[in-house]
Design a protein around this motif. Structure first.
Motif, PDB file in Angstrom:
ATOM      1  N   UNK A  49       0.825  -1.207   0.000  1.00  0.00           N
ATOM      2  CA  UNK A  49       0.000   0.000   0.000  1.00  0.00           C
ATOM      3  C   UNK A  49       0.860   1.258   0.000  1.00  0.00           C
ATOM      4  N   UNK A  50       1.929   1.270   0.802  1.00  0.00           N
ATOM      5  CA  UNK A  50       2.789   2.451   0.865  1.00  0.00           C
ATOM      6  C   UNK A  50       3.473   2.692  -0.474  1.00  0.00           C
ATOM      7  N   UNK A  51       3.935   1.634  -1.114  1.00  0.00           N
ATOM      8  CA  UNK A  51       4.580   1.774  -2.423  1.00  0.00           C
ATOM      9  C   UNK A  51       3.600   2.294  -3.455  1.00  0.00           C
ATOM     10  N   UNK A  52       2.352   1.819  -3.389  1.00  0.00           N
ATOM     11  CA  UNK A  52       1.343   2.271  -4.341  1.00  0.00           C
ATOM     12  C   UNK A  52       1.041   3.754  -4.157  1.00  0.00           C
ATOM     13  N   UNK A  53       1.012   4.229  -2.902  1.00  0.00           N
ATOM     14  CA  UNK A  53       0.778   5.650  -2.666  1.00  0.00           C
ATOM     15  C   UNK A  53       1.932   6.481  -3.242  1.00  0.00           C
ATOM     16  N   UNK A  99      -9.999  13.473  -2.493  1.00  0.00           N
ATOM     17  CA  UNK A  99      -8.708  12.848  -2.791  1.00  0.00           C
ATOM     18  C   UNK A  99      -8.453  11.661  -1.876  1.00  0.00           C
ATOM     19  N   UNK A 100      -8.852  11.775  -0.605  1.00  0.00           N
ATOM     20  CA  UNK A 100      -8.697  10.642   0.307  1.00  0.00           C
ATOM     21  C   UNK A 100      -9.609   9.495  -0.112  1.00  0.00           C
ATOM     22  N   UNK A 101     -10.846   9.812  -0.513  1.00  0.00           N
ATOM     23  CA  UNK A 101     -11.765   8.767  -0.966  1.00  0.00           C
ATOM     24  C   UNK A 101     -11.265   8.117  -2.250  1.00  0.00           C
ATOM     25  N   UNK A 102     -10.697   8.920  -3.156  1.00  0.00           N
ATOM     26  CA  UNK A 102     -10.159   8.357  -4.396  1.00  0.00           C
ATOM     27  C   UNK A 102      -9.003   7.411  -4.107  1.00  0.00           C
ATOM     28  N   UNK A 103      -8.139   7.795  -3.166  1.00  0.00           N
ATOM     29  CA  UNK A 103      -7.015   6.928  -2.807  1.00  0.00           C
ATOM     30  C   UNK A 103      -7.515   5.647  -2.148  1.00  0.00           C
ATOM     31  N   UNK A 104      -8.504   5.763  -1.246  1.00  0.00           N
ATOM     32  CA  UNK A 104      -9.038   4.568  -0.599  1.00  0.00           C
ATOM     33  C   UNK A 104      -9.667   3.625  -1.615  1.00  0.00           C
ATOM     34  N   UNK A 105     -10.390   4.174  -2.594  1.00  0.00           N
ATOM     35  CA  UNK A 105     -10.969   3.328  -3.629  1.00  0.00           C
ATOM     36  C   UNK A 105      -9.910   2.672  -4.499  1.00  0.00           C
ATOM     37  N   UNK A 140      -9.240  -0.051   0.234  1.00  0.00           N
ATOM     38  CA  UNK A 140      -9.246  -0.081   1.689  1.00  0.00           C
ATOM     39  C   UNK A 140     -10.255   0.947   2.177  1.00  0.00           C
ATOM     40  N   UNK A 141     -10.581   0.889   3.462  1.00  0.00           N
ATOM     41  CA  UNK A 141     -11.526   1.844   4.037  1.00  0.00           C
ATOM     42  C   UNK A 141     -10.888   3.221   4.169  1.00  0.00           C
ATOM     43  N   UNK A 142     -11.735   4.237   4.273  1.00  0.00           N
ATOM     44  CA  UNK A 142     -11.233   5.608   4.375  1.00  0.00           C
ATOM     45  C   UNK A 142     -10.385   5.810   5.626  1.00  0.00           C
ATOM     46  N   UNK A 143     -10.775   5.175   6.754  1.00  0.00           N
ATOM     47  CA  UNK A 143     -10.002   5.376   7.982  1.00  0.00           C
ATOM     48  C   UNK A 143      -8.610   4.755   7.865  1.00  0.00           C
ATOM     49  N   UNK A 144      -8.488   3.624   7.181  1.00  0.00           N
ATOM     50  CA  UNK A 144      -7.166   3.036   6.978  1.00  0.00           C
ATOM     51  C   UNK A 144      -6.341   3.879   6.012  1.00  0.00           C
ATOM     52  N   UNK A 145      -6.989   4.461   4.997  1.00  0.00           N
ATOM     53  CA  UNK A 145      -6.269   5.338   4.071  1.00  0.00           C
ATOM     54  C   UNK A 145      -5.744   6.575   4.795  1.00  0.00           C
ATOM     55  N   UNK A 146      -6.560   7.144   5.700  1.00  0.00           N
ATOM     56  CA  UNK A 146      -6.096   8.299   6.470  1.00  0.00           C
ATOM     57  C   UNK A 146      -4.915   7.913   7.349  1.00  0.00           C
TER      58      UNK A 146
END
Length: 740
Positions: A241-245, A266-272, A276-282
């Protein structure tokens, strides 16, 4: 020894250094001598900070010392309901922390500690006229039923009780108890149970339920190897996940909000994108930011034209080249020590909190995180406690801090969830690398990295191409294969085996960078264990056949195509009406719209254009990976006192003590903390002091005073040999010196 300062003077350098490491606030700024150290150790703020770190057993032991002072181990053991060895261990630790000091007759608490502790164990003050010993036992035995019920109601606190007005039987019983000294009258409506009576009714114990040992934690015992393997699997997911970000934000960085932080969309787009869920993306982006892998790029000298955006830093490139253990350890350590609380992201009572904004800063969150992991570290390897059991252990380990931090259950759920995401725990138990990560200094990080490296599943260097235009990666991709699949395909689903989907859009990305159809197919054939299926071959060659027929230049821009029919279609396409085409030749269209915009719009409409240079040749663009330089951040950084710093401070204090004993320090104490402590100490002991006092005109006069009380920034003292009292402002006292 007459005081805590005398006790500290008698300690060795190692003991003083241990005190400074246990209470780092005493070392900054460095005290000039032991007197200054003792004064700083007895300030209310420092004592409260020290008490926050104590567990229930040590707090109860401190209450026992306050009650029984001067206290022997047998006295403390009797009050706590434990053996003398355990009592000695507890009181020795209190002395090491300078909360108590060893007098010849027994252990005594430092005077300000008594004020901070308040009423120990709910006991009232001792009664001067209360019966003692056998007389007290006889008086309690002679109580009638109503009188006994009255004193028993006050036995375990609070010690003050209210009486109803009028002549009731209970009021008569209270009057009788006051007459025998078993109760003290506070005012017309309240009575107080003296300390001696309460202890007698408690059978000599301070607390109804002694807690000198940690509570038994309900738990599940797992194989430590299973826990470590589960932790390694979570660490592998974190690295993916970190590499993908890093890759995603390097190509298309999201903008920074005007008020700071990351936009909700932007956070929702990254989570999608990461599934993963939005809280995990944050949580993920906050951890990457704390690790220094992403930061804001404001454009530097192009500040007026460039929009600030969240971009991977140059350190991210170095991070990608490290081995898996070091990459994980850097992220996990950043999460463990960061001041941000990602759980605050979202809509709350105070409004919306955006990820990567200053509103996510929450020092209590970091304290909860570290306390929880430290509690897990006390359990045996492979122990997965229940949330209720772990919450009870936290309340025992840090009762004062836990009481102030709010709902323990909710906070505990957040910490345990984030620990699983970080790969610090596995199946609810602290892993071996997680234990190593908690050790102080870089040595702990290195040990954690070396332990995690063999646990992370190794990356795979191949995919399995399928006839349905998908490719299955049977593990974590890394290196050239990951770069290839990211270029020519899109991730359809993630998990233990990642599914990549080939489409016209994904294939066209490679062609836009100058790849030919043959190169795409050759690279895929080398990366696959199953060969290139015919449908994928047809897709790549069909897209390549249509790719590059349309060419974009600049007039503002021009469009050239050797196929007039295709050019007619583009000219009359309603979706391209904003281009304002003008035909200047059978194979050429021009537009007032800039070439980059024309290129993007035609690509969105699936025409597959390429850029034509001034010489008529095709211009191949290199992939744009945006990076920014990591700049020093300004978060709250908590640093302790290591052994080297502690030894330096001790050496400084020893030099100050030497100068004082040699009579070279004639100014005596000038530190405001020392001055206040000396005034309070003199007021409690009834001793005299020489003070320097600044008057209204700026001059400093010397007075011999006997302080009576110190409160509200003022000291009330008797001056000289007279009886008249005078009030001095503490901030005007320039120095103090004990009167000989």
């Amino acid at each position: 020894m007459r005081s805590l300062a005398d006790d500290l003077r008698g300690r060795s350098d190692d003991e003083l250094a241990a005190l400074l490491r246990a209470r780092p606030d005493l070392a900054r700024p460095a005290p000039t001598d032991v007197t200054a150290l003792a004064a700083r150790a007895t300030t209310r703020t420092s004592i409260q900070r020290a008490l926050d770190g104590l567990d229930v057993a040590h707090l109860h032991a401190l209450e026992a010392v306050v009650v029984a002072a001067p206290a022997q181990p047998a006295d403390v053991a009797g009050l706590l309901g434990t053996d003398e060895d355990r009592a000695t261990v507890l009181t020795s630790r209190l002395r090491e922390l300078a909360l108590c000091w060893q007098a010849p007759e027994g252990m005594r608490p430092a005077r300000p500690v008594v004020d901070v502790v308040g009423e120990p164990a709910g006991l009232g003050p001792p009664g001067e006229e209360t019966p003692q010993g056998a007389a007290l036992t006889a008086a309690l035995a002679a109580l009638d039923e109503r009188q006994r019920s009255l004193v028993e109601a006050l036995t375990w606190g609070p010690a003050v009780g209210a009486l109803s007005a009028g002549s009731s039987p209970m009021a008569a019983a209270a009057e009788a108890l006051v007459g025998t000294g078993l109760l003290l009258r506070v005012d017309d409506g309240h009575v107080l149970l003296p300390r001696q009576v309460a202890l007698a009714l408690r059978d000599g114990r301070l607390h109804r339920h002694p807690a000198t040992e940690p509570p038994e934690v309900e738990r599940t015992l797992l194989d430590p190897d299973v826990v470590d393997l589960a932790s390694g699997g979570r660490a592998a997911d974190l690295l993916v996940l970190a590499t993908e970000v890093v890759d995603s934000w390097g190509a298309r960085p999201p903008r920074q909000l005007r008020g700071g932080g990351l936009a909700v969309r932007d956070l929702a787009r990254l989570a999608g994108h990461l599934e993963i869920a939005d809280d995990e993306a944050a949580w993920l982006v906050e951890t990457l930011h704390a690790a220094g892998l992403v930061a804001v790029d404001d454009g530097g000298r192009l500040r007026e034209t460039a929009e600030p955006a969240w971009v991977p830093t140059t350190a991210a490139d170095d991070w990608l080249e490290e081995d898996t253990g070091r990459r994980w350890a850097r992220l996990a350590r950043a999460w463990w020590s960061m001041s941000a609380a990602p759980s605050l992201v979202g809509s709350g009572e105070t409004g919306r909190v955006n990820a990567l904004s200053t509103h996510t800063s929450y020092p209590w969150g970091r304290q909860r995180r570290q306390d929880t992991l430290a509690a897990l570290d006390t359990l045996a390897p492979g122990t997965a406690p229940t949330e209720e059991g772990l919450a009870a252990l936290l309340r025992w380990r840090h009762p004062l801090r836990t009481a102030r931090s709010g709902d323990v259950g909710v906070a505990l759920q957040v910490v345990l969830r984030e620990a699983e995401w970080a790969g610090v725990t596995g199946r609810g138990a602290l892993s071996g690398p997680g234990r190593a990560l908690l050790r102080e200094g870089p040595g702990g990080v290195e040990a954690a990295a070396s332990l995690m490296t063999p646990l992370v599943p190794p990356p795979v260097d191949h995919v399995l191409l399928q006839a349905d235009l998908t490719a299955i990666a049977p593990g974590r991709l890394d290196g050239p294969v990951r770069t290839l699949m990211r270029l020519v395909s899109d991730v359809e689903s993630r998990g233990g085996a990642t599914v990549h989907r080939f489409s016209e859009t994904s294939v066209r990305r490679a062609l836009d960078l100058g790849w030919s159809a043959d190169r795409v197919l050759v690279e895929l054939a080398e990366a696959s264990r199953t060969g290139v299926p015919q449908p994928l071959d047809y897709l790549v060659r069909d897209v390549a056949r249509r790719h590059g027929q349309v060419r974009v230049g600049a007039t503002a821009s021009y469009l050239r195509c050797d196929d007039p029919a295709l050019l007619d279609r583009i000219e009359h396409d309603r979706a391209l009406g904003m281009m304002q085409w003008r035909r200047i030749a059978p194979t050429v269209l021009v537009s007032a719209v800039p070439a980059p915009t024309v290129l993007d719009v035609l690509r969105e409409e699936q025409y597959g254009p390429v850029v034509e240079g001034g010489d008529g040749g095709v211009q191949v663009g290199a992939p744009q990976w945006r990076r920014t330089t990591l700049r020093p951040a300004s978060p709250v950084v908590v640093t302790g006192v290591d052994a080297a710093v502690a030894r330096q401070v001790v050496a400084l204090m020893r030099r100050g003590e030497g100068a004082r004993s040699a009579g070279l320090d004639e100014t005596s104490s000038t530190d405001p903390i020392v001055i206040t402590a000396a005034l309070r100490e003199a007021a409690a002991a009834g001793e005299a002091l020489w003070i320097g006092y600044a008057d209204d005109s700026g001059g400093v006069a010397t007075h011999l005073v006997r302080p009576l009380r110190v409160e509200g920034g003022r000291v009330r003292a008797v001056v000289g040999d007279g009886d008249a009292a005078r009030t001095f402002l503490v901030h005007r006292v320039t120095r103090v010196r004990a009167a000989e």
